[in-house]
Design a protein around this motif. Structure first.
Motif, PDB file in Angstrom:
ATOM      1  N   PHE A 193      44.623  26.268  20.652  1.00  0.00           N
ATOM      2  CA  PHE A 193      45.323  26.887  21.777  1.00  0.00           C
ATOM      3  C   PHE A 193      46.469  27.771  21.297  1.00  0.00           C
ATOM      4  O   PHE A 193      46.644  28.898  21.778  1.00  0.00           O
ATOM      5  CB  PHE A 193      45.844  25.797  22.720  1.00  0.00           C
ATOM      6  CG  PHE A 193      46.604  26.348  23.891  1.00  0.00           C
ATOM      7  CD1 PHE A 193      45.941  27.018  24.896  1.00  0.00           C
ATOM      8  CD2 PHE A 193      47.973  26.186  23.983  1.00  0.00           C
ATOM      9  CE1 PHE A 193      46.637  27.527  25.981  1.00  0.00           C
ATOM     10  CE2 PHE A 193      48.677  26.688  25.049  1.00  0.00           C
ATOM     11  CZ  PHE A 193      47.999  27.365  26.062  1.00  0.00           C
ATOM     12  N   ILE A 194      47.242  27.292  20.324  1.00  0.00           N
ATOM     13  CA  ILE A 194      48.347  28.078  19.778  1.00  0.00           C
ATOM     14  C   ILE A 194      47.813  29.325  19.072  1.00  0.00           C
ATOM     15  O   ILE A 194      48.415  30.398  19.148  1.00  0.00           O
ATOM     16  CB  ILE A 194      49.207  27.215  18.836  1.00  0.00           C
ATOM     17  CG1 ILE A 194      49.936  26.142  19.645  1.00  0.00           C
ATOM     18  CG2 ILE A 194      50.206  28.047  18.057  1.00  0.00           C
ATOM     19  CD1 ILE A 194      50.641  25.112  18.803  1.00  0.00           C
ATOM     20  N   ALA A 195      46.673  29.211  18.407  1.00  0.00           N
ATOM     21  CA  ALA A 195      46.074  30.374  17.751  1.00  0.00           C
ATOM     22  C   ALA A 195      45.704  31.443  18.776  1.00  0.00           C
ATOM     23  O   ALA A 195      45.924  32.641  18.540  1.00  0.00           O
ATOM     24  CB  ALA A 195      44.841  29.951  16.956  1.00  0.00           C
ATOM     25  N   PHE A 244      46.621  28.849  12.208  1.00  0.00           N
ATOM     26  CA  PHE A 244      46.328  27.805  13.189  1.00  0.00           C
ATOM     27  C   PHE A 244      44.827  27.620  13.402  1.00  0.00           C
ATOM     28  O   PHE A 244      44.379  26.502  13.642  1.00  0.00           O
ATOM     29  CB  PHE A 244      47.012  28.113  14.518  1.00  0.00           C
ATOM     30  CG  PHE A 244      48.479  27.777  14.518  1.00  0.00           C
ATOM     31  CD1 PHE A 244      48.898  26.460  14.491  1.00  0.00           C
ATOM     32  CD2 PHE A 244      49.431  28.764  14.533  1.00  0.00           C
ATOM     33  CE1 PHE A 244      50.232  26.146  14.483  1.00  0.00           C
ATOM     34  CE2 PHE A 244      50.770  28.467  14.533  1.00  0.00           C
ATOM     35  CZ  PHE A 244      51.181  27.142  14.506  1.00  0.00           C
ATOM     36  N   SER A 245      44.052  28.677  13.322  1.00  0.00           N
ATOM     37  CA  SER A 245      42.605  28.501  13.473  1.00  0.00           C
ATOM     38  C   SER A 245      42.007  27.782  12.263  1.00  0.00           C
ATOM     39  O   SER A 245      41.080  26.988  12.400  1.00  0.00           O
ATOM     40  CB  SER A 245      41.911  29.843  13.695  1.00  0.00           C
ATOM     41  OG  SER A 245      42.051  30.664  12.559  1.00  0.00           O
ATOM     42  N   ALA A 246      42.553  28.038  11.077  1.00  0.00           N
ATOM     43  CA  ALA A 246      42.092  27.293   9.895  1.00  0.00           C
ATOM     44  C   ALA A 246      42.440  25.814  10.024  1.00  0.00           C
ATOM     45  O   ALA A 246      41.640  24.948   9.664  1.00  0.00           O
ATOM     46  CB  ALA A 246      42.715  27.881   8.633  1.00  0.00           C
ATOM     47  N   GLN A 247      43.623  25.531  10.557  1.00  0.00           N
ATOM     48  CA  GLN A 247      44.013  24.134  10.773  1.00  0.00           C
ATOM     49  C   GLN A 247      43.109  23.484  11.812  1.00  0.00           C
ATOM     50  O   GLN A 247      42.714  22.327  11.677  1.00  0.00           O
ATOM     51  CB  GLN A 247      45.460  24.058  11.232  1.00  0.00           C
ATOM     52  CG  GLN A 247      45.945  22.654  11.483  1.00  0.00           C
ATOM     53  CD  GLN A 247      47.364  22.628  12.002  1.00  0.00           C
ATOM     54  OE1 GLN A 247      48.009  23.651  12.147  1.00  0.00           O
ATOM     55  NE2 GLN A 247      47.848  21.443  12.286  1.00  0.00           N
ATOM     56  N   ALA A 282      35.582  29.846  16.996  1.00  0.00           N
ATOM     57  CA  ALA A 282      36.871  29.618  16.348  1.00  0.00           C
ATOM     58  C   ALA A 282      37.137  30.666  15.264  1.00  0.00           C
ATOM     59  O   ALA A 282      38.273  31.106  15.076  1.00  0.00           O
ATOM     60  CB  ALA A 282      36.915  28.219  15.745  1.00  0.00           C
ATOM     61  N   MET A 283      36.096  31.082  14.569  1.00  0.00           N
ATOM     62  CA  MET A 283      36.270  32.088  13.525  1.00  0.00           C
ATOM     63  C   MET A 283      36.532  33.473  14.106  1.00  0.00           C
ATOM     64  O   MET A 283      37.213  34.285  13.506  1.00  0.00           O
ATOM     65  CB  MET A 283      35.051  32.132  12.618  1.00  0.00           C
ATOM     66  CG  MET A 283      34.882  30.898  11.762  1.00  0.00           C
ATOM     67  SD  MET A 283      36.288  30.568  10.717  1.00  0.00           S
ATOM     68  CE  MET A 283      36.191  31.917   9.590  1.00  0.00           C
TER      69      MET A 283
END
Length: 81
Positions: free
Chosen positions: A34-36, A58-61, A79-80
């Motif tokens: 969500f933050i990403a 953030f997306s990697a996390q 996501a990517m």
């Protein structure tokens, strides 16, 4: 002296662990994803370079914290992107 039902010292009384079944709609919110998205929108709208780089972190996390039952091709590809 009586032993409890799940005494780890007694292999015959040990029971294998079974993970509780959780429905997909009851999963906790993925705050990293969500933050990403939020930082990605801010980076696009306001053209801040920091807000453009933070979504990558953030997306990697978010991808690193995925569970096995969440890993389908659609979720990973979205996501990517």
């Amino acid at each position: 002296m009586s032993s409890p039902a799940n005494d780890p010292k007694q292999p015959s009384t040990a029971k294998p662990y079974k993970a509780p079944v959780v429905a997909p709609q009851d999963l906790p919110i993925d705050y990293s994803g969500f933050i990403a998205v939020v930082f990605g929108v801010f980076g696009t709208m306001f053209r801040y370079k920091v807000c453009s780089w933070l979504p990558i972190i953030f997306s990697a996390q978010s991808l690193a914290n995925m569970r096995n039952f969440e890993t389908d091709l659609k979720h990973i590809s979205m996501a990517m992107m």
